[in-house]
Design an enzyme around this catalytic site. Sequence first.
Site, short mmCIF file in Angstrom:
data_model
loop_
_atom_site.label_atom_id
_atom_site.label_comp_id
_atom_site.label_asym_id
_atom_site.label_seq_id
_atom_site.Cartn_x
_atom_site.Cartn_y
_atom_site.Cartn_z
N ASP A 76 0.86 -1.18 0.00
CA ASP A 76 0.00 0.00 0.00
C ASP A 76 0.90 1.24 0.00
OD1 ASP A 76 -1.73 2.18 0.97
OD2 ASP A 76 -3.16 0.59 1.40
N SER A 112 -9.73 5.65 -8.65
CA SER A 112 -9.85 6.39 -9.92
C SER A 112 -11.27 6.60 -10.44
CB SER A 112 -9.04 5.66 -11.00
OG SER A 112 -9.65 4.41 -11.31
N THR A 160 -4.86 14.01 -13.67
CA THR A 160 -6.04 14.01 -14.53
C THR A 160 -6.42 15.43 -14.95
OG1 THR A 160 -8.41 13.56 -14.52
CG2 THR A 160 -7.43 14.00 -12.40
N ASP A 161 -7.12 15.53 -16.08
CA ASP A 161 -7.64 16.84 -16.51
C ASP A 161 -8.79 17.30 -15.62
OD1 ASP A 161 -9.59 15.03 -17.38
OD2 ASP A 161 -9.64 15.76 -19.45
N GLU A 162 -9.34 16.39 -14.80
CA GLU A 162 -10.50 16.78 -13.98
C GLU A 162 -10.14 17.83 -12.92
OE1 GLU A 162 -13.10 13.69 -12.68
OE2 GLU A 162 -12.88 12.56 -14.53
N TYR A 181 -13.23 12.88 -6.09
CA TYR A 181 -12.10 12.31 -6.83
C TYR A 181 -11.19 13.43 -7.35
CZ TYR A 181 -9.47 10.64 -10.89
OH TYR A 181 -8.47 10.40 -11.79
N LYS A 230 -7.29 14.45 -6.39
CA LYS A 230 -6.18 14.48 -7.35
C LYS A 230 -5.56 15.88 -7.37
CE LYS A 230 -4.89 11.64 -9.80
NZ LYS A 230 -3.89 10.56 -9.62
P1 NAD Z 1 -7.17 1.92 -11.96
O1 NAD Z 1 -8.25 2.14 -10.97
O2 NAD Z 1 -7.40 1.05 -13.13
O3 NAD Z 1 -5.86 1.36 -11.22
C1 NAD Z 1 -5.42 1.87 -10.00
C2 NAD Z 1 -4.34 0.93 -9.46
O4 NAD Z 1 -3.85 1.47 -8.24
C3 NAD Z 1 -4.85 -0.49 -9.16
O5 NAD Z 1 -3.95 -1.45 -9.64
C4 NAD Z 1 -4.92 -0.52 -7.64
O6 NAD Z 1 -4.71 -1.83 -7.10
C5 NAD Z 1 -3.81 0.43 -7.27
N1 NAD Z 1 -4.00 1.04 -5.94
C6 NAD Z 1 -5.10 1.67 -5.47
N2 NAD Z 1 -4.90 2.07 -4.21
C7 NAD Z 1 -3.64 1.71 -3.87
C8 NAD Z 1 -2.86 1.86 -2.71
N3 NAD Z 1 -3.34 2.47 -1.61
N4 NAD Z 1 -1.58 1.39 -2.71
C9 NAD Z 1 -1.08 0.78 -3.81
N5 NAD Z 1 -1.79 0.57 -4.94
C10 NAD Z 1 -3.06 1.05 -4.98
O7 NAD Z 1 -6.73 3.39 -12.41
P2 NAD Z 1 -6.29 3.94 -13.85
O8 NAD Z 1 -7.49 4.30 -14.63
O9 NAD Z 1 -5.27 3.03 -14.42
O10 NAD Z 1 -5.59 5.31 -13.41
C11 NAD Z 1 -4.23 5.33 -13.01
C12 NAD Z 1 -3.84 6.76 -12.66
O11 NAD Z 1 -4.04 7.60 -13.79
C13 NAD Z 1 -4.65 7.36 -11.52
O12 NAD Z 1 -3.79 8.14 -10.73
C14 NAD Z 1 -5.68 8.24 -12.22
O13 NAD Z 1 -6.06 9.32 -11.41
C15 NAD Z 1 -4.88 8.69 -13.43
N6 NAD Z 1 -5.67 9.02 -14.64
C16 NAD Z 1 -6.60 8.12 -15.13
C17 NAD Z 1 -7.28 8.44 -16.31
C18 NAD Z 1 -8.28 7.47 -16.91
O14 NAD Z 1 -8.95 7.82 -17.88
N7 NAD Z 1 -8.41 6.25 -16.43
C19 NAD Z 1 -7.04 9.66 -16.97
C20 NAD Z 1 -6.10 10.56 -16.41
C21 NAD Z 1 -5.41 10.21 -15.26
O1 DAU Z 2 -10.84 12.82 -17.50
C1 DAU Z 2 -10.00 11.86 -16.91
C2 DAU Z 2 -10.80 10.97 -15.99
O2 DAU Z 2 -11.60 10.13 -16.81
C3 DAU Z 2 -9.94 10.15 -15.05
O3 DAU Z 2 -9.23 11.00 -14.19
C4 DAU Z 2 -10.79 9.17 -14.24
O4 DAU Z 2 -9.95 8.33 -13.45
C5 DAU Z 2 -11.58 8.31 -15.20
O5 DAU Z 2 -12.44 7.44 -14.49
C6 DAU Z 2 -12.41 9.18 -16.15
O6 DAU Z 2 -13.48 9.86 -15.43
P1 DAU Z 2 -14.95 10.01 -16.04
O7 DAU Z 2 -15.89 10.22 -14.93
O8 DAU Z 2 -14.96 10.98 -17.17
O9 DAU Z 2 -15.10 8.51 -16.69
P2 DAU Z 2 -16.33 7.48 -16.70
O10 DAU Z 2 -15.93 6.40 -17.65
O11 DAU Z 2 -16.77 7.11 -15.34
O12 DAU Z 2 -17.51 8.31 -17.36
C7 DAU Z 2 -17.40 8.90 -18.65
C8 DAU Z 2 -18.67 9.68 -18.93
O13 DAU Z 2 -19.76 8.74 -19.10
C9 DAU Z 2 -19.10 10.60 -17.81
O14 DAU Z 2 -19.67 11.77 -18.37
C10 DAU Z 2 -20.16 9.82 -17.05
C11 DAU Z 2 -20.80 8.98 -18.15
N1 DAU Z 2 -21.30 7.66 -17.75
C12 DAU Z 2 -20.44 6.83 -17.09
C13 DAU Z 2 -20.85 5.56 -16.71
C14 DAU Z 2 -19.91 4.66 -15.96
C15 DAU Z 2 -22.58 7.25 -18.11
O15 DAU Z 2 -23.35 8.00 -18.75
N2 DAU Z 2 -22.98 5.99 -17.75
C16 DAU Z 2 -22.16 5.12 -17.05
O16 DAU Z 2 -22.60 3.99 -16.73
#
Ligand code: NAD
Ligand code: DAU
Length: 351
Positions: A62, A88, A132-134, A157, A161
């Site tokens: 962790d 995430s 993230t862009d969020e 979230y 971040k």
């Molecule tokens: P994910 O949820 O798929 O993976 C997260 C990983 O972190 C998992 O393997 C989990 O086991 C591990 N983890 C969680 N808590 C932990 C802890 N306390 N100690 C050690 N490991 C831990 O996430 P993702 O979508 O791959 O995102 C990865 C990173 O990129 C995140 O920091 C997220 O904010 C960022 N990000 C994601 C997106 C996206 O679209 N998914 C976009 C921009 C940035």
């Molecule tokens: O912008 C980067 C971010 O993108 C990352 O930082 C986050 O980790 C990642 O989860 C993602 O966030 P979003 O909230 O944009 O992703 P999500 O896939 O959850 O949702 C995308 C869009 O779709 C959002 O406007 C919500 C909508 N949605 C999502 C789900 C899961 C639906 O309409 N129905 C759904 O069931």
Amino acid sequence: MQYHSLLITGGAGFIGSHVIRHLLQAHPEVRIVNFDALTYAGNLENLRDVEGDARYTFVKGDIRDRALVERTLREHGVDAVVHLAAESHVDRSIANPMEFLETNIMGTASMLHAAREVWGDRKDVRFYHVSTDEVYGSLGEDGLFTEETAYDPRSPYSASKASSDHLVRAWHHTYGLPVVISNCSNNYGSHQFPEKLIPLMIRNVRDERPLPVYGEGLNVRDWLWVVDHAAAIDRILTAGENGRTYNIGGLNEWRNIDLVHLLIRLVDERLGRLAGHSERLITYVKDRAGHDLRYAIDATRLATELGWTPSITFEEGLGATVDWYLANSEWLDSVTSGSYRSYYEQQYGAR
Ligand code: NAD
Ligand code: DAU
């Protein structure tokens, strides 16, 4: 690559597994430690193809366990950390915010403190924070997020971040820790946990289950292929400037409802169904609380300073993504077995 021993946190997750695969392929001399707690979102199946590589090691831990992080950094002579571990999923952060603050804020603080304890004032090291862009909040109809856009996070979230980004900058300004930060738009591709929009919709079209569209489906996201994100991270890790932030995005905006129609077409085609067969599954549900309207990234800095641009079109990437999920039905089903219940099921019951 000027770094020899990398510690990747969250490497068993969606983006982390792609980053590890990319770095091992691109840099034959590099060694990688994957440090991951294996939460519901982490899955070592995601890395089956690299686990036999002598340059790769897995440590279950962790990020809040500072003693273990410090020991791992020392034992492996780590000279660069790529920090991805986080909670995430935005919906989960609304339902259970404290877990997000603990992992994303305190976890990042723990990583920074450990890095400084072990590295001291070394300048030949790097702490790369993946964000993230969020953090920039929500856009109206026009405009793009640049690196100068003021932070305005609006969900637990994104606030967690944003806090972690600020901590990383604080460690740079106060202690001189060599850091870089990137803020990326929505990723898509293989191995994404099917609670996120794209794999969730693919799975539900496959299974002919309801397709939950939040609100009116008019929210806009800017989608980037995860493999291109991994390549951008490599570029920034090796060539980025200390203390600098880089936005990553693909100039690829989609309204959710349009993307859902596209996914229905792609999955139905591949399953040999009649055109429009699964349209009837679209189910408009209660909107996400505080739902950000639109994200869109200006990645000019990354293109002009570091020469990165996306390698494939959305049509190519999304087609390959749909093919991967349909060919890996076992993965899709196994990661959601056990106690996992989708957000939709939690809200509306299983259907
Ligand atoms: P994910 O949820 O798929 O993976 C997260 C990983 O972190 C998992 O393997 C989990 O086991 C591990 N983890 C969680 N808590 C932990 C802890 N306390 N100690 C050690 N490991 C831990 O996430 P993702 O979508 O791959 O995102 C990865 C990173 O990129 C995140 O920091 C997220 O904010 C960022 N990000 C994601 C997106 C996206 O679209 N998914 C976009 C921009 C940035
Ligand atoms: O912008 C980067 C971010 O993108 C990352 O930082 C986050 O980790 C990642 O989860 C993602 O966030 P979003 O909230 O944009 O992703 P999500 O896939 O959850 O949702 C995308 C869009 O779709 C959002 O406007 C919500 C909508 N949605 C999502 C789900 C899961 C639906 O309409 N129905 C759904 O069931």
